[in-house]
Write an enzyme that holds these catalytic residues in place. Structure first.
Site, PDB file in Angstrom:
ATOM      1  N   PHE A 104      12.382 -14.085  13.524  1.00  0.00           N
ATOM      2  CA  PHE A 104      11.171 -13.814  12.751  1.00  0.00           C
ATOM      3  C   PHE A 104      10.203 -14.991  12.745  1.00  0.00           C
ATOM      4  O   PHE A 104       9.018 -14.807  12.498  1.00  0.00           O
ATOM      5  CB  PHE A 104      11.547 -13.349  11.348  1.00  0.00           C
ATOM      6  CG  PHE A 104      12.328 -12.053  11.391  1.00  0.00           C
ATOM      7  CD1 PHE A 104      11.772 -10.932  11.977  1.00  0.00           C
ATOM      8  CD2 PHE A 104      13.621 -11.979  10.921  1.00  0.00           C
ATOM      9  CE1 PHE A 104      12.485  -9.742  12.066  1.00  0.00           C
ATOM     10  CE2 PHE A 104      14.343 -10.801  11.005  1.00  0.00           C
ATOM     11  CZ  PHE A 104      13.775  -9.671  11.574  1.00  0.00           C
ATOM     12  N   ASP A 105      10.682 -16.208  13.023  1.00  0.00           N
ATOM     13  CA  ASP A 105       9.737 -17.282  13.340  1.00  0.00           C
ATOM     14  C   ASP A 105       8.919 -16.900  14.565  1.00  0.00           C
ATOM     15  O   ASP A 105       7.684 -16.998  14.576  1.00  0.00           O
ATOM     16  CB  ASP A 105      10.493 -18.584  13.629  1.00  0.00           C
ATOM     17  CG  ASP A 105      10.823 -19.369  12.371  1.00  0.00           C
ATOM     18  OD1 ASP A 105       9.993 -19.401  11.451  1.00  0.00           O
ATOM     19  OD2 ASP A 105      11.921 -19.948  12.307  1.00  0.00           O
ATOM     20  N   LEU A 106       9.617 -16.464  15.617  1.00  0.00           N
ATOM     21  CA  LEU A 106       8.950 -16.187  16.884  1.00  0.00           C
ATOM     22  C   LEU A 106       8.070 -14.948  16.816  1.00  0.00           C
ATOM     23  O   LEU A 106       6.956 -14.940  17.355  1.00  0.00           O
ATOM     24  CB  LEU A 106      10.001 -16.038  17.994  1.00  0.00           C
ATOM     25  CG  LEU A 106      10.774 -17.320  18.316  1.00  0.00           C
ATOM     26  CD1 LEU A 106      11.979 -17.018  19.193  1.00  0.00           C
ATOM     27  CD2 LEU A 106       9.870 -18.346  18.974  1.00  0.00           C
TER      28      LEU A 106
END
Length: 549
Positions: free
Chosen positions: A197-199
């Site tokens: 979910f960072d990416l």
């Protein structure tokens, strides 16, 4: 008025190469001020940078981005010797200029605001409201910079009960529901092996920025792009989320299986495991043919997609017993011949050795200052037929470009030294010099309204992004690479040539030589088109260990 031939005779081969390289990637002409760190924001800005945007990465003096210390492993300076460059940091920071600015100080804030004068985008991923105390929040900047696209990537967004909370990828995996769906049925909830979910928040940030830029071409105004990692996690539940919303019932974890399709899972072979995705009845029937079990299509528990899901507890063990009789090679070769979805399960060494991965340039090599050999990096997945991605700068050292950038923004040497003495910047010096690549010349577009006012005028700077708005034109700053005298004479002819250079899917310099091949001009004799490596050859770009190109 000089002819185009006369213009070209006044340009050296070096000038021509710079001119041809002025527009690289579909976002050439876009300038991004990157106040983000760690992964979500930097992955977003590297995506933009690979596509041609100029990204100026603002880092804390001396210490820089936190991921510089997310190690080991480090990149290898030479065989068996670690450098001080963390592999994590290098994953999302190429193609960026690094300036070291302490914007906790008033003087540092002034530097940021001067850098914003010609920036199209600001991106940050501080906690909600974190930049407001330094006068750098959207509400503080929108009236002075009304065309600015301001993108915030945070854990929980700009409003809502959790908006002030910090967030990390694993927290979002837990709160967004994906961990409840991942893992074996009787095991513990499990996170994915990637910072998912960072990416994907970074990816949505890039999408939001491009959408806001497109709208700016109509309204002339910037806006705030608010990306929440939790929003992204919920949106990516997609079919799994709809499985819940359809009946409001919790789903049980199914491990490596699919909730709606059987078989769509990891299968045992006699020598390991492989993936089988028989995603419709035709494919399942072909699987039965390969398995030598055509009678399964007569069994009511196997002969329809619904039946195989309903009877999963019987179907899966039965198929596991069948596939475990043969090797992975048997299944993969025969299933592929029959058009049944299947794949090997690869380790990372096998991924990067895969001939298809290599043919798609997903491993590149860049020279880095002080390194004996080029360093392998992951390539960009963005492939364009004309405006190809471009690897211009290796991951920078902290403050590597501070003096260069501030000088190009009009700061005098005395002012730079004064700011350095005050601790507002760090004018870093390095024993081994790095790549020097000048910024494109840009002027701020002055608009006297903010987004709180009505807008009845056409856009301003989207035309700088060539290939999206008007693929036949170069960014307006392109001619700034040429001598000033050329800008006053016959610009239309020179723009026409630049269009030819841009429009070819081949190397622009090679294209230029081809166009000029019928014209006699001894001054161009030493301009040889660069030779392209064979397909699949790793791309090596950047500076060598001495700092030379």
């Amino acid at each position: 008025m000089l002819s185009i031939q006369a213009h070209l005779r006044r340009l050296s081969p070096r000038d021509l190469r710079a001119f041809a390289a002025a527009a690289t990637g579909p976002l050439s002409g876009l300038r991004v001020l990157d106040l983000s760190r760690i992964l979500a924001g930097p992955s977003s800005t590297m995506l933009l940078a690979d596509m041609g945007a100029e990204v100026i990465k603002v880092e804390a003096p001396k210490t820089g981005d936190d991921t510089r210390r997310y190690a080991p492993p480090f990149l290898q300076k030479k065989e068996g010797e670690d450098s001080d460059v963390a592999a994590y940091y290098s994953s999302c920071n190429r193609n960026k200029y690094s300036v070291a600015v302490d914007f906790k100080k008033k003087e540092g804030q002034d530097v940021i605001k001067q850098l914003l004068e010609s920036s199209d985008v600001l991106i940050e991923n501080f906690k909600t409201g974190g930049l407001s105390k330094y006068g750098l929040g959207y509400e503080h900047l929108k009236d002075d910079y009304p065309t600015l696209i301001y993108c915030s990537i945070t854990g929980f967004g700009q409003y809502g009960p959790y908006s002030k909370r910090p967030a990390y990828d694993m927290l979002i995996q837990a709160m967004g529901g994906s961990m409840s769906l991942t893992g074996e049925p009787d095991g513990a909830p499990m996170k994915t092996g990637l910072s998912l979910f960072d990416l994907t928040a970074g990816l949505h940030g890039a999408i939001g920025i491009l959408a806001a830029l497109r709208e700016r071409s109509v309204s002339g105004l910037g806006q705030h792009v608010d990306i929440s990692m939790l929003d992204v996690a919920v949106a990516l539940l997609a079919n799994q989320g709809m499985n819940y919303l359809a009946k409001k019932q919790r789903q049980q974890r199914v491990g490596n299986n699919h909730p709606n399709v059987v078989p769509y899972q990891v299968m045992p072979a006699s020598d390991g495991h492989f993936i089988l995705t028989a995603s419709n009845n035709d494919q399942f029937e072909r699987f039965c043919k390969v398995a030598g079990k055509p009678e399964l299509m007569e069994d009511e528990r196997f002969n329809t997609m619904k039946a195989r899901v309903v009877h999963r507890d019987h179907v899966t063990p039965a198929l596991n017993e069948i596939t475990s009789r043969h090797t992975k090679k048997f299944w993969l070769s025969n299933l592929e011949k029959e058009g049944v979805g299947c794949a090997p399960i690869l380790h990372l060494d096998e991924v990067f050795e895969d001939p298809h991965v290599q043919s798609r340039d997903m491993e590149i090599q860049m020279n880095m200052p002080g390194f004996e050999e080029p360093v392998s990096l992951i390539g960009s997945p963005m492939k364009f037929s004309r405006t190809k991605v471009d690897y211009r700068l290796p991951p920078p050292r902290v403050g590597e470009h501070t003096e260069q950038i501030l000088t190009e923004f009009g700061f005098t040497a005395d002012k730079i030294q004064e700011l350095h003495n005050l601790g507002a910047i760090d004018n870093a010096k390095f024993e081994v010099s790095g790549v020097k690549r000048p910024l494109a010349k840009k002027k701020r577009k002055v608009v006297s309204v903010s987004d709180s006012h009505g807008s009845d005028f056409e856009g301003l700077t989207w035309g700088h992004i060539s290939s999206v708005h008007d693929p036949t034109m170069l960014p307006a700053g392109t001619l700034d690479f040429c001598p000033d005298s050329l800008q006053e004479e016959d610009q239309n002819e020179l723009e026409t040539l630049s269009m030819v250079l841009r429009s070819s899917i081949d190397d622009p310099v090679a294209s230029f030589v081809k166009v000029r091949s019928s014209m006699e001009d001894p001054l161009l004799d030493d301009l040889e088109p660069p030779k392209r490596p064979p397909r699949g050859t790793k791309t090596i770009v950047g500076a060598d260990s001495s700092g030379r190109r």
